[in-house]
Motif scaffolding. Sequence first.
Motif, mmCIF file in Angstrom:
data_model
loop_
_atom_site.group_PDB
_atom_site.id
_atom_site.type_symbol
_atom_site.label_atom_id
_atom_site.label_comp_id
_atom_site.label_asym_id
_atom_site.label_seq_id
_atom_site.Cartn_x
_atom_site.Cartn_y
_atom_site.Cartn_z
ATOM 1 N N THR A 94 0.856 -1.183 0.000
ATOM 2 C CA THR A 94 0.000 0.000 0.000
ATOM 3 C C THR A 94 0.897 1.240 0.000
ATOM 4 O OG1 THR A 94 -1.820 1.120 1.180
ATOM 5 C CG2 THR A 94 -0.127 0.130 2.551
ATOM 6 N N VAL A 95 0.315 2.372 -0.330
ATOM 7 C CA VAL A 95 1.049 3.639 -0.286
ATOM 8 C C VAL A 95 0.217 4.614 0.561
ATOM 9 C CG1 VAL A 95 1.999 5.550 -1.660
ATOM 10 C CG2 VAL A 95 1.976 3.225 -2.621
ATOM 11 N N ALA A 96 0.876 5.295 1.498
ATOM 12 C CA ALA A 96 0.190 6.284 2.333
ATOM 13 C C ALA A 96 0.850 7.639 2.120
ATOM 14 C CB ALA A 96 0.255 5.879 3.807
ATOM 15 N N ALA A 97 0.200 8.487 1.330
ATOM 16 C CA ALA A 97 0.743 9.824 1.011
ATOM 17 C C ALA A 97 0.066 10.825 1.934
ATOM 18 C CB ALA A 97 0.481 10.157 -0.453
ATOM 19 N N ASP A 98 0.690 11.079 3.070
ATOM 20 C CA ASP A 98 0.081 11.926 4.101
ATOM 21 C C ASP A 98 0.437 13.380 3.823
ATOM 22 O OD1 ASP A 98 -0.704 13.229 6.503
ATOM 23 O OD2 ASP A 98 -0.645 11.285 7.521
ATOM 24 N N THR A 99 -0.555 14.152 3.417
ATOM 25 C CA THR A 99 -0.274 15.536 3.001
ATOM 26 C C THR A 99 0.151 16.433 4.174
ATOM 27 O OG1 THR A 99 -2.679 15.855 3.042
ATOM 28 C CG2 THR A 99 -1.655 15.568 0.890
ATOM 29 N N ARG A 100 -0.080 15.983 5.423
ATOM 30 C CA ARG A 100 0.421 16.795 6.557
ATOM 31 C C ARG A 100 1.947 16.867 6.505
ATOM 32 N NH1 ARG A 100 -1.190 13.655 11.604
ATOM 33 N NH2 ARG A 100 -0.564 12.057 10.143
ATOM 34 N N VAL A 101 2.580 15.732 6.129
ATOM 35 C CA VAL A 101 4.050 15.712 6.063
ATOM 36 C C VAL A 101 4.518 16.643 4.949
ATOM 37 C CG1 VAL A 101 6.090 14.237 6.089
ATOM 38 C CG2 VAL A 101 3.861 13.252 6.646
ATOM 39 N N LEU A 102 3.815 16.566 3.825
ATOM 40 C CA LEU A 102 4.162 17.417 2.680
ATOM 41 C C LEU A 102 4.113 18.900 3.059
ATOM 42 C CD1 LEU A 102 4.656 17.419 -0.401
ATOM 43 C CD2 LEU A 102 2.180 17.544 -0.690
ATOM 44 N N MET A 103 3.074 19.267 3.813
ATOM 45 C CA MET A 103 2.904 20.676 4.161
ATOM 46 C C MET A 103 3.969 21.144 5.158
ATOM 47 S SD MET A 103 0.608 20.974 2.054
ATOM 48 C CE MET A 103 0.332 22.730 2.049
ATOM 49 N N SER A 104 4.677 20.180 5.787
ATOM 50 C CA SER A 104 5.723 20.566 6.735
ATOM 51 C C SER A 104 7.053 20.845 6.027
ATOM 52 C CB SER A 104 5.916 19.456 7.787
ATOM 53 O OG SER A 104 6.597 18.361 7.212
ATOM 54 N N LEU A 105 7.105 20.589 4.715
ATOM 55 C CA LEU A 105 8.363 20.779 3.974
ATOM 56 C C LEU A 105 8.534 22.220 3.534
ATOM 57 C CD1 LEU A 105 8.375 17.787 1.459
ATOM 58 C CD2 LEU A 105 9.566 17.968 3.633
ATOM 59 N N PRO A 106 9.790 22.624 3.268
ATOM 60 C CA PRO A 106 9.990 23.976 2.729
ATOM 61 C C PRO A 106 9.294 24.127 1.369
ATOM 62 C CG PRO A 106 12.092 22.933 3.314
ATOM 63 C CD PRO A 106 11.031 21.889 3.462
ATOM 64 N N ASP A 107 8.834 25.336 1.134
ATOM 65 C CA ASP A 107 8.110 25.652 -0.094
ATOM 66 C C ASP A 107 8.877 25.232 -1.356
ATOM 67 O OD1 ASP A 107 5.937 27.043 -1.371
ATOM 68 O OD2 ASP A 107 7.433 28.560 -1.934
ATOM 69 N N ARG A 108 10.202 25.421 -1.347
ATOM 70 C CA ARG A 108 10.992 25.105 -2.549
ATOM 71 C C ARG A 108 10.872 23.622 -2.917
ATOM 72 N NH1 ARG A 108 17.556 25.405 -3.319
ATOM 73 N NH2 ARG A 108 17.565 24.774 -5.501
ATOM 74 N N HIS A 109 10.833 22.738 -1.897
ATOM 75 C CA HIS A 109 10.708 21.300 -2.145
ATOM 76 C C HIS A 109 9.382 20.991 -2.839
ATOM 77 C CE1 HIS A 109 13.978 19.484 0.399
ATOM 78 N NE2 HIS A 109 14.050 20.750 0.712
ATOM 79 N N ARG A 110 8.312 21.635 -2.333
ATOM 80 C CA ARG A 110 6.994 21.346 -2.917
ATOM 81 C C ARG A 110 6.942 21.851 -4.350
ATOM 82 N NH1 ARG A 110 4.774 22.882 2.142
ATOM 83 N NH2 ARG A 110 4.251 24.926 1.300
#
Length: 392
Positions: free
Chosen positions: A175-191
């Motif tokens: 399975t894959v769990a793409a938790d967007t809370r983790v994504l939102m914790s990254l620096p803007d440049r990464h996103r």
Amino acid sequence: MNAREVRVELGERAYTVHIGPGALLSVPAEIRKRLGTTPRRAFVVRDSGVPAVFFDELAALLSDAELAVSSIELVPTEQSKSIATLERVLAAMASSGHSRADPVVALGGGIVGDLAGFAAASYQRGVPVVQCPTTLLAMVDASVGGKTGVNLRVANDTGDRLLKNFVGAFHQPLTVAADTRVLMSLPDRHRRAGLAECVKHAMIALGITGADLMSETRAAMPGVLAGEEDAYGRLIERSVALKGEVVRRDERESIAGLGGVRMLLNLGHTFGHAIETIPNLSPNPAYPELAPLHHGEAVGLGLLAACRCAERLGMCEPGVGDEVLGILDMIGLPSTVRDLPDTDEVRSRMGADKKAAGGKLRLVLPEGRGRCRVVTNPDETAVAAGIDAIRG
Ligand code: GLY
């Protein structure tokens, strides 16, 4: 929780990608469901770039489900994506008492996911893996489809070369769990860098699923750039649906001439990998602290170079590249680099790409809006035009 799910239809290896805030919560139940039993242990390969709070949460979820948790932390660099690190992970798994029935759980970006996936594929000839991607790039691309592996360093008369993703295996996740809370914790440049992979998917989608992801990506941008988590969730869902369909049709990347479509996912990557291997390039030379380029930034430049190359070949109308340029500008991704070495040097780095094996350069190039195909040995002046188009 605004949960989204995408199925990757691969018969008995089919799996669900969970997307949204709190997607990590799905992991223990998915492990039980897919394995038909609760294993004794789980081995988490964690990315040092992921805030500890998310590892703690995942470890607690696994412990609550009565799995004994062991882990290793890796620094996500291309240098650490090596056979030496793989050996370290395998040895740590063995010392933890990991058995053939126990899953590996990858919590991190593409480098950690690829490495953990390959450790799972090779440990005692294969144990299950769960992918918990934490970067946008890993959520929409690397974690879905089962490609795993490490880089290989080889020496020849001209020095050392790093062959990216040269050793690996296809090993689909449970399975894959793409938790967007983790994504939102990254620096803007990464996103922003990860959005280049969404643009890549948009550039091939019309020819595969008929979805107009170019328009959808553009429409999603105001919400995405305002940092709205649900706008990311929707874009990830659309991008993963495209990736899942590519993988369903062509799981093991067959040869394009034989109907393979997975190779189309290399769009922008032959130009992009060549750019990435040039040391100290910065997306804006006025800001040297932005060097080196992120992978996604190099891919964005590669997408534009592919468009301009195709336009020079007369394969597609000029508007295709301009639309891509418009989206890259909207995202804030670089469309030129000022300190690019001369064209021959960039071209020779493309030739060294493993996708050029057998002496043939194979480029994925647009043949229209949302449609691409593989071109073998394109005219060299068109390849040069692609490189020159991104020179600032
Ligand atoms: N990232 C390219 C692929 O999965 O085929």
